[in-house]
Design an enzyme around this catalytic site. Structure first.
Site, PDB file in Angstrom:
ATOM      1  N   HIS A 175       0.793  -1.312   0.143  1.00  0.00           N
ATOM      2  CA  HIS A 175      -0.088   0.124   0.251  1.00  0.00           C
ATOM      3  C   HIS A 175       0.939   1.282  -0.023  1.00  0.00           C
ATOM      4  O   HIS A 175       1.519   1.471   0.993  1.00  0.00           O
ATOM      5  CB  HIS A 175      -0.653  -0.173   1.176  1.00  0.00           C
ATOM      6  CG  HIS A 175      -2.061   0.808   1.270  1.00  0.00           C
ATOM      7  ND1 HIS A 175      -2.277   1.864  -0.083  1.00  0.00           N
ATOM      8  CD2 HIS A 175      -2.975   1.280   2.021  1.00  0.00           C
ATOM      9  CE1 HIS A 175      -3.410   2.676   0.271  1.00  0.00           C
ATOM     10  NE2 HIS A 175      -3.722   2.055   1.354  1.00  0.00           N
ATOM     11  N   TYR A 180      -0.754   7.433   3.030  1.00  0.00           N
ATOM     12  CA  TYR A 180      -0.126   6.678   3.974  1.00  0.00           C
ATOM     13  C   TYR A 180       1.448   6.776   3.889  1.00  0.00           C
ATOM     14  O   TYR A 180       1.988   7.303   3.048  1.00  0.00           O
ATOM     15  CB  TYR A 180      -0.724   5.379   3.974  1.00  0.00           C
ATOM     16  CG  TYR A 180      -2.156   5.391   4.342  1.00  0.00           C
ATOM     17  CD1 TYR A 180      -2.781   6.061   5.478  1.00  0.00           C
ATOM     18  CD2 TYR A 180      -3.172   4.997   3.499  1.00  0.00           C
ATOM     19  CE1 TYR A 180      -3.954   6.153   5.790  1.00  0.00           C
ATOM     20  CE2 TYR A 180      -4.494   4.847   3.827  1.00  0.00           C
ATOM     21  CZ  TYR A 180      -4.809   5.592   5.069  1.00  0.00           C
ATOM     22  OH  TYR A 180      -6.074   5.630   5.309  1.00  0.00           O
TER      23      TYR A 180
END
Length: 354
Positions: A175, A180
């Site tokens: 991810h 993030y």
């Protein structure tokens, strides 16, 4: 013949079709462990005949969780908790992937339905980390990670990937999107470092490329490896599609098989023109220009729409999120709309209309 319901093979793993379930946070883990909710939730998709279920963002270490209710896979006990979900999906011919993540400066929140947003120490919260000591809107200022800790994080991703493969998970996805931790390194909107992990494109993408290299080594050559990126920050001076094409080509050279193409998440006030299929052009550009397989995601809801995306070559598969929350057996219904007869779980077979 439907292209959406044609098989796809990657490194010897055969996906029965190109209807894939996007990773979606559930906020229902206890101390990072998946449990009964996840077994029922993932099980509902497993009986709906998607080609792949991508498990929700799962932290590679406890402080990488988005919220106090998010899962992690930082040790053997947390890894083993996924095994019943995986085994059940496999019993119905469905492949399972896991999205390995670290939330960085967006970590340590409460669940969305709790009465406050950020998790204090007494709630089980912790100090967030990031590429730089700059906060996301409404969050606390994170601690900037050292170079030694970056090296540790790279190995955390690799170790988590190995644990996932060891419990039978078929696909690893890194991810690197949605604001993030990895995105916090490659986006110039978030990375204010002056060392070899900040400044230039080469430096800002270094962490992502190191993680991809380490994960590929950890899982071997037979396991498909995906990376989810934000193709654009939707802000002038931010990360953009040209950057995404360049980094995707580099990831391909390192053994990444598919780019899962999303966008946004770097800053709270980006102006995003979200409409059906709004991110598909990004997937198409990366597929064409970087020469790597892509998955398209974002407001894909209709069978004919999904069929067109795959049949036109804009992407190799479609990831569905909210449409799958509304209807876990979307793939069964879509096949019938497209006039395709696919295998149904036998207990559901009498529900056919074809």
């Amino acid at each position: 013949m439907s292209q959406l319901f044609s098989p796809l093979e990657i490194r010897g793993t055969i996906f029965s079709n190109r209807v894939w379930v996007s990773p979606m946070c559930q906020y229902m883990a206890e101390d990072g462990l998946v449990g009964t909710w996840h077994q029922v939730h993932i099980g509902s998709w497993s009986t709906g005949a998607p080609g792949l279920i991508m498990l929700e963002a799962t932290a590679v270490r406890p402080d990488g969780r988005i919220s106090i209710g998010c899962p992690s896979i930082n040790d053997e006990a947390h890894a083993q908790a996924f095994k019943p979900l995986v085994d059940f999906a496999h019993s119905y011919g469905v492949k399972v992937g896991i999205q390995l993540a670290h939330a960085g400066r967006k970590a340590s929140t409460m669940r969305p339905w709790d009465d406050h947003r950020l998790a204090a120490k007494e709630d089980g919260g912790w100090q967030a980390i990031s590429s730089s000591a700059t906060a996301f809107e409404g969050y606390l200022v994170p601690r900037e990670v050292s170079k030694d800790e970056i090296a540790e994080l790279v190995q955390d991703f690799a170790a988590a990937a190995k644990r996932a493969v060891d419990v039978g998970i078929d696909v690893i996805e890194i991810h690197a999107a949605h604001g993030y931790l990895i995105h916090q390194f490659y986006s110039p909107l978030m990375n204010q470092r002056s060392d070899e992990y900040g400044g230039s494109f080469e430096n800002r993408t270094r962490f992502l490329l190191e993680v991809a290299t380490a994960v590929r080594k950890a899982i071997g050559e037979s396991v498909p490896l995906f990376v989810r990126i934000s193709a654009t920050d939707w802000v002038e001076g931010g990360w953009n599609l040209i950057d995404s094409i360049e980094v995707s080509a580099k990831l391909k050279d390192l053994g990444v098989d598919l780019i899962d193409v999303s966008s946004g998440g770097a800053v709270h006030n980006a102006k995003i023109d979200a409409k059906p299929g709004f991110q598909v052009p990004f997937a198409a550009a990366i597929k064409t220009e970087a020469g790597i397989a892509t998955g398209a995601v974002g407001l894909i809801t209709e069978a004919e729409q999904a069929e067109h995306i795959v049949a036109s070559g804009e992407a190799d598969a479609v990831f569905l999120g909210r449409a799958m929350l509304r209807n876990p057996r979307w793939a069964l219904e879509a096949a019938e709309k497209l006039g395709v007869r696919i295998d149904w779980p036998l207990p559901l077979d009498r529900g056919r209309t074809l």
